[in-house]
Motif scaffolding. Structure first.
Motif, PDB file in Angstrom:
ATOM      1  N   ALA A 378      47.347  18.109  84.991  1.00 48.84           N
ATOM      2  CA  ALA A 378      47.948  17.134  84.067  1.00 48.84           C
ATOM      3  C   ALA A 378      47.184  15.816  84.077  1.00 48.84           C
ATOM      4  CB  ALA A 378      49.410  16.902  84.422  1.00 48.84           C
ATOM      5  N   LEU A 379      46.329  15.596  85.073  1.00 49.28           N
ATOM      6  CA  LEU A 379      45.443  14.432  85.074  1.00 49.28           C
ATOM      7  C   LEU A 379      44.395  14.532  83.973  1.00 49.28           C
ATOM      8  CD1 LEU A 379      45.070  14.279  88.908  1.00 49.28           C
ATOM      9  CD2 LEU A 379      45.593  12.257  87.554  1.00 49.28           C
ATOM     10  N   LYS A 380      44.145  15.745  83.513  1.00 44.50           N
ATOM     11  CA  LYS A 380      43.121  15.972  82.495  1.00 44.50           C
ATOM     12  C   LYS A 380      43.706  16.174  81.100  1.00 44.50           C
ATOM     13  CE  LYS A 380      39.726  15.918  85.465  1.00 44.50           C
ATOM     14  NZ  LYS A 380      38.720  14.829  85.458  1.00 44.50           N
ATOM     15  N   THR A 381      44.860  16.830  81.049  1.00 42.61           N
ATOM     16  CA  THR A 381      45.506  17.114  79.766  1.00 42.61           C
ATOM     17  C   THR A 381      46.970  17.448  80.017  1.00 42.61           C
ATOM     18  OG1 THR A 381      45.457  18.551  77.804  1.00 42.61           O
ATOM     19  CG2 THR A 381      44.889  19.570  79.905  1.00 42.61           C
ATOM     20  N   PRO A 382      47.879  17.069  79.108  1.00 43.20           N
ATOM     21  CA  PRO A 382      49.279  17.451  79.314  1.00 43.20           C
ATOM     22  C   PRO A 382      49.416  18.967  79.400  1.00 43.20           C
ATOM     23  CG  PRO A 382      49.085  15.791  77.597  1.00 43.20           C
ATOM     24  CD  PRO A 382      47.677  16.241  77.903  1.00 43.20           C
ATOM     25  N   ILE A 383      50.263  19.439  80.308  1.00 45.99           N
ATOM     26  CA  ILE A 383      50.495  20.871  80.451  1.00 45.99           C
ATOM     27  C   ILE A 383      51.986  21.141  80.554  1.00 45.99           C
ATOM     28  CG2 ILE A 383      48.275  21.307  81.574  1.00 45.99           C
ATOM     29  CD1 ILE A 383      49.700  21.415  84.237  1.00 45.99           C
ATOM     30  N   ILE A 384      52.349  22.375  80.278  1.00 47.24           N
ATOM     31  CA  ILE A 384      53.745  22.816  80.409  1.00 47.24           C
ATOM     32  C   ILE A 384      53.814  23.830  81.545  1.00 47.24           C
ATOM     33  CG2 ILE A 384      55.640  24.059  79.301  1.00 47.24           C
ATOM     34  CD1 ILE A 384      54.573  22.910  76.613  1.00 47.24           C
ATOM     35  N   ILE A 385      54.724  23.587  82.484  1.00 43.31           N
ATOM     36  CA  ILE A 385      54.935  24.497  83.613  1.00 43.31           C
ATOM     37  C   ILE A 385      56.238  25.255  83.402  1.00 43.31           C
ATOM     38  CG2 ILE A 385      55.237  24.708  86.113  1.00 43.31           C
ATOM     39  CD1 ILE A 385      52.522  23.644  85.526  1.00 43.31           C
ATOM     40  N   GLN A 386      56.168  26.566  83.308  1.00 42.63           N
ATOM     41  CA  GLN A 386      57.369  27.371  83.133  1.00 42.63           C
ATOM     42  C   GLN A 386      58.104  27.551  84.466  1.00 42.63           C
ATOM     43  OE1 GLN A 386      55.849  30.985  81.276  1.00 42.63           O
ATOM     44  NE2 GLN A 386      56.510  30.271  79.269  1.00 42.63           N
ATOM     45  N   ASP A 387      59.420  27.657  84.387  1.00 41.81           N
ATOM     46  CA  ASP A 387      60.248  27.919  85.581  1.00 41.81           C
ATOM     47  C   ASP A 387      59.863  26.991  86.729  1.00 41.81           C
ATOM     48  OD1 ASP A 387      61.513  30.050  84.222  1.00 41.81           O
ATOM     49  OD2 ASP A 387      59.855  31.383  84.752  1.00 41.81           O
ATOM     50  N   ALA A 388      59.856  25.695  86.430  1.00 40.70           N
ATOM     51  CA  ALA A 388      59.346  24.700  87.379  1.00 40.70           C
ATOM     52  C   ALA A 388      60.163  24.626  88.661  1.00 40.70           C
ATOM     53  CB  ALA A 388      59.303  23.322  86.705  1.00 40.70           C
ATOM     54  N   GLU A 389      61.424  25.065  88.609  1.00 38.08           N
ATOM     55  CA  GLU A 389      62.273  24.984  89.799  1.00 38.08           C
ATOM     56  C   GLU A 389      61.824  25.936  90.903  1.00 38.08           C
ATOM     57  OE1 GLU A 389      64.131  28.020  87.029  1.00 38.08           O
ATOM     58  OE2 GLU A 389      63.198  26.036  86.840  1.00 38.08           O
ATOM     59  N   VAL A 390      60.845  26.792  90.622  1.00 36.73           N
ATOM     60  CA  VAL A 390      60.348  27.739  91.617  1.00 36.73           C
ATOM     61  C   VAL A 390      59.756  27.023  92.835  1.00 36.73           C
ATOM     62  CG1 VAL A 390      57.994  27.971  90.709  1.00 36.73           C
ATOM     63  CG2 VAL A 390      59.064  29.913  91.843  1.00 36.73           C
ATOM     64  N   VAL A 391      59.400  25.740  92.676  1.00 33.30           N
ATOM     65  CA  VAL A 391      58.814  24.995  93.798  1.00 33.30           C
ATOM     66  C   VAL A 391      59.775  24.849  94.970  1.00 33.30           C
ATOM     67  CG1 VAL A 391      57.285  23.706  92.262  1.00 33.30           C
ATOM     68  CG2 VAL A 391      59.493  22.703  92.926  1.00 33.30           C
ATOM     69  N   SER A 392      61.064  25.056  94.733  1.00 31.76           N
ATOM     70  CA  SER A 392      62.053  24.893  95.806  1.00 31.76           C
ATOM     71  C   SER A 392      61.818  25.872  96.954  1.00 31.76           C
ATOM     72  CB  SER A 392      63.474  25.059  95.265  1.00 31.76           C
ATOM     73  OG  SER A 392      63.693  26.389  94.822  1.00 31.76           O
ATOM     74  N   LYS A 393      61.057  26.926  96.701  1.00 25.05           N
ATOM     75  CA  LYS A 393      60.772  27.900  97.764  1.00 25.05           C
ATOM     76  C   LYS A 393      60.120  27.229  98.965  1.00 25.05           C
ATOM     77  CE  LYS A 393      58.149  32.112  98.763  1.00 25.05           C
ATOM     78  NZ  LYS A 393      59.198  32.774  99.539  1.00 25.05           N
ATOM     79  N   SER A 394      59.231  26.260  98.717  1.00 20.37           N
ATOM     80  CA  SER A 394      58.559  25.598  99.835  1.00 20.37           C
ATOM     81  C   SER A 394      58.614  24.077  99.774  1.00 20.37           C
ATOM     82  CB  SER A 394      57.087  26.041  99.904  1.00 20.37           C
ATOM     83  OG  SER A 394      56.377  25.625  98.758  1.00 20.37           O
ATOM     84  N   TYR A 395      58.844  23.485  98.575  1.00 22.60           N
ATOM     85  CA  TYR A 395      58.710  22.033  98.427  1.00 22.60           C
ATOM     86  C   TYR A 395      59.670  21.542  97.335  1.00 22.60           C
ATOM     87  CZ  TYR A 395      55.977  17.602  98.169  1.00 22.60           C
ATOM     88  OH  TYR A 395      55.559  16.299  98.187  1.00 22.60           O
ATOM     89  N   PRO A 396      60.968  21.484  97.627  1.00 23.19           N
ATOM     90  CA  PRO A 396      61.968  21.116  96.615  1.00 23.19           C
ATOM     91  C   PRO A 396      61.755  19.754  95.976  1.00 23.19           C
ATOM     92  CG  PRO A 396      63.027  22.057  98.547  1.00 23.19           C
ATOM     93  CD  PRO A 396      61.587  21.858  98.917  1.00 23.19           C
ATOM     94  N   ALA A 397      61.161  18.806  96.702  1.00 22.21           N
ATOM     95  CA  ALA A 397      60.995  17.443  96.192  1.00 22.21           C
ATOM     96  C   ALA A 397      59.676  17.248  95.437  1.00 22.21           C
ATOM     97  CB  ALA A 397      61.073  16.443  97.350  1.00 22.21           C
ATOM     98  N   PHE A 398      58.955  18.323  95.145  1.00 20.35           N
ATOM     99  CA  PHE A 398      57.606  18.194  94.590  1.00 20.35           C
ATOM    100  C   PHE A 398      57.573  17.384  93.298  1.00 20.35           C
ATOM    101  CE2 PHE A 398      54.071  19.905  91.962  1.00 20.35           C
ATOM    102  CZ  PHE A 398      53.012  19.495  92.753  1.00 20.35           C
ATOM    103  N   TRP A 399      58.418  17.715  92.345  1.00 18.10           N
ATOM    104  CA  TRP A 399      58.369  17.014  91.057  1.00 18.10           C
ATOM    105  C   TRP A 399      58.794  15.554  91.212  1.00 18.10           C
ATOM    106  CZ3 TRP A 399      55.269  19.813  88.612  1.00 18.10           C
ATOM    107  CH2 TRP A 399      55.378  21.219  88.595  1.00 18.10           C
ATOM    108  N   ASP A 400      59.749  15.272  92.074  1.00 21.45           N
ATOM    109  CA  ASP A 400      60.145  13.887  92.329  1.00 21.45           C
ATOM    110  C   ASP A 400      58.982  13.102  92.932  1.00 21.45           C
ATOM    111  OD1 ASP A 400      62.726  14.287  91.396  1.00 21.45           O
ATOM    112  OD2 ASP A 400      63.512  14.801  93.387  1.00 21.45           O
ATOM    113  N   ASP A 401      58.245  13.733  93.838  1.00 21.22           N
ATOM    114  CA  ASP A 401      57.107  13.050  94.454  1.00 21.22           C
ATOM    115  C   ASP A 401      55.987  12.809  93.447  1.00 21.22           C
ATOM    116  OD1 ASP A 401      58.387  12.826  96.851  1.00 21.22           O
ATOM    117  OD2 ASP A 401      57.303  14.452  97.858  1.00 21.22           O
ATOM    118  N   LEU A 402      55.808  13.736  92.499  1.00 21.12           N
ATOM    119  CA  LEU A 402      54.799  13.510  91.461  1.00 21.12           C
ATOM    120  C   LEU A 402      55.169  12.319  90.583  1.00 21.12           C
ATOM    121  CD1 LEU A 402      53.264  15.975  92.367  1.00 21.12           C
ATOM    122  CD2 LEU A 402      53.169  16.740  89.994  1.00 21.12           C
ATOM    123  N   LYS A 403      56.460  12.153  90.297  1.00 20.56           N
ATOM    124  CA  LYS A 403      56.897  10.979  89.539  1.00 20.56           C
ATOM    125  C   LYS A 403      56.545   9.693  90.277  1.00 20.56           C
ATOM    126  CE  LYS A 403      60.864  13.032  87.113  1.00 20.56           C
ATOM    127  NZ  LYS A 403      62.358  13.001  86.989  1.00 20.56           N
TER     128      LYS A 403
END
Length: 412
Positions: A378-403
């Motif tokens: 996403a640093l290069k171009t906007p992207i869409i991530i499907q089923d983004a909640e899958v990160v909870s398997k190992s890193y539930p706070a990932f999207w919050d940390d990216l913000k």
């Protein structure tokens, strides 16, 4: 939930605290179940560790581990020595496609009572716990280090300890060394001499043992990728990390140094800095010992316009998805020229370091690492991530940390 991910701000200096390592946590949780005097701090908040805790505290005769691979392997060994208890150990549809025959064969050779409920060599399993007195076993070491770790974790509870002979080339050796180090930290005598590992039986220790789980280096890999794809001078600080870590993915420090990212260790934290523009046109890496960071490295190289050849990736075929085929499919959407074999990935160089196609939708295949590995693009171009909640398997706070570091995330 799908998300659209973009960056409208320059990556800003930020300090993030990452959750404890899933790998360390799950090993220690099983040891704690066997030896309650062990106390654990900074436990991983991942789905896999939550499932592990719930399973170990459950009195049910049916244990469902969902997508948690380490939990399936570790609990297979754990329930095999729970005398008088019978359980059915099962998981998701994908889990029932992931082989476990090598571990089951080793446990049966020790005297365990395990049968396959459906397909031979795969979960679900019917396990009847019993006392195991045999103390020597051989196991194929080139399939998954988790099979070996499962045996090592129950070894100190066996009456006569355990001697394991590893057959063939050992894969993911740092994970085995991590297990041995954790055993030693919990006052269990364990050693490895070439292809033979010996673990002594442990009697209950009345003196409490307290261990702090280090943050997860695999989770840190995504921030290495973010800094690598950022402008010169970009910085991030992550905690809590040790310079002398038990985790094999500390290989990131050296690998990303070649990609322009320096790592500074200060006060149990690491500061990542984009210090130089990469000068490489191609990079060749053998990742036998660190396969979990292969996806991140491949995506980073694509974003930088670097050709890469990654080998030692045969274990990726039996993960949450076939990660090699998934990488091939999703990187091709961006315009990448990529080929894979059963154990390697080759990304061909192209003229522009930017992704060729814009606003690509990335499928994640129920695989947390697919979502997180592609996010830095996403640093290069906007992207869409499907089923983004899958990160909870190992890193539930990932999207919050990216913000926190400057990414814009919109739910779709």
């Amino acid at each position: 939930m799908d998300i659209k991910l973009s960056l409208i701000k320059v990556i800003r200096t930020e300090r993030l605290t990452l959750s404890g390592s899933k790998s360390e946590t799950n090993r220690l949780l099983l040891l704690q179940a066997l030896f309650p005097e062990i106390a654990i701090k900074n436990i991983s908040d991942s789905d896999d560790s939550t499932v592990m805790q719930q399973a170990l505290n459950s009195s049910s005769n049916v244990i469902d581990v969902h997508h948690a691979g380490t939990t399936m392997r570790f609990l297979t060994a754990y329930y095999a020595i729970q005398e008088g208890r019978g359980v059915t150990l099962t998981g998701s549809k994908r889990m029932q496609q992931r082989p476990i025959g090598v571990l089951v064969e080793a446990l049966r050779n020790l005297g365990a009572d395990i049968t396959y409920i459906e397909k031979e060599g795969y979960p679900p399993l019917k396990i009847t716990g019993k006392k195991i007195t045999k103390s020597k076993v051989s196991i194929n070491a080139n399939v998954s280090s988790q099979y070996i770790t499962a045996l090592l974790l129950i070894a100190p509870k066996l009456e006569n300890g355990l001697e394991i002979t590893l057959q063939g080339e050992v894969t993911s050796l740092p994970y085995i060394k991590m297990t041995l180090a954790l055993l030693n930290e919990t006052e269990i005598k364990a050693s490895m001499d070439r292809n033979v590992i010996k673990v002594q039986p442990k009697t209950k220790n009345k003196i409490p043992i307290s261990l702090i789980v280090e943050s997860d280096w695999s989770s840190a890999s995504y921030f290495y990728a973010i800094v690598a794809l950022s402008p010169l001078g970009s910085m991030l600080t992550l905690s809590s990390f040790k310079e002398k870590s038990l985790q094999g993915d500390t290989a990131l420090v050296d690998i990303y140094d070649h990609l322009g990212v320096t790592t500074t260790f200060i006060d149990n934290a690491i500061t990542l800095r984009k210090a130089s523009v990469h000068e490489l046109s191609t990079i060749n890496l053998a990742l036998n010992n660190t396969p979990d960071i292969a996806q991140t490295i491949a995506v980073t190289c694509f974003g930088l316009g670097i050709e890469c050849h990654l080998t030692g990736l045969h274990t990726l075929k039996i993960k949450e998805t076939d990660r090699l085929e998934a990488l091939k499919t999703e990187l091709k959407k961006f315009g990448a020229k990529i080929t894979v074999t059963h154990d390697s990935l080759t990304l061909k160089k192209f003229m522009d370091s930017l992704p060729v196609n814009k606003e690509v939708t990335v499928a994640t295949y129920n695989d947390h690492r697919m979502a997180m590995a592609f996010a830095p693009l996403a640093l290069k171009t906007p992207i869409i991530i499907q089923d983004a909640e899958v990160v909870s398997k190992s890193y539930p706070a990932f999207w919050d940390d990216l913000k926190k570091v400057g990414f814009t995330i919109n739910r779709l």
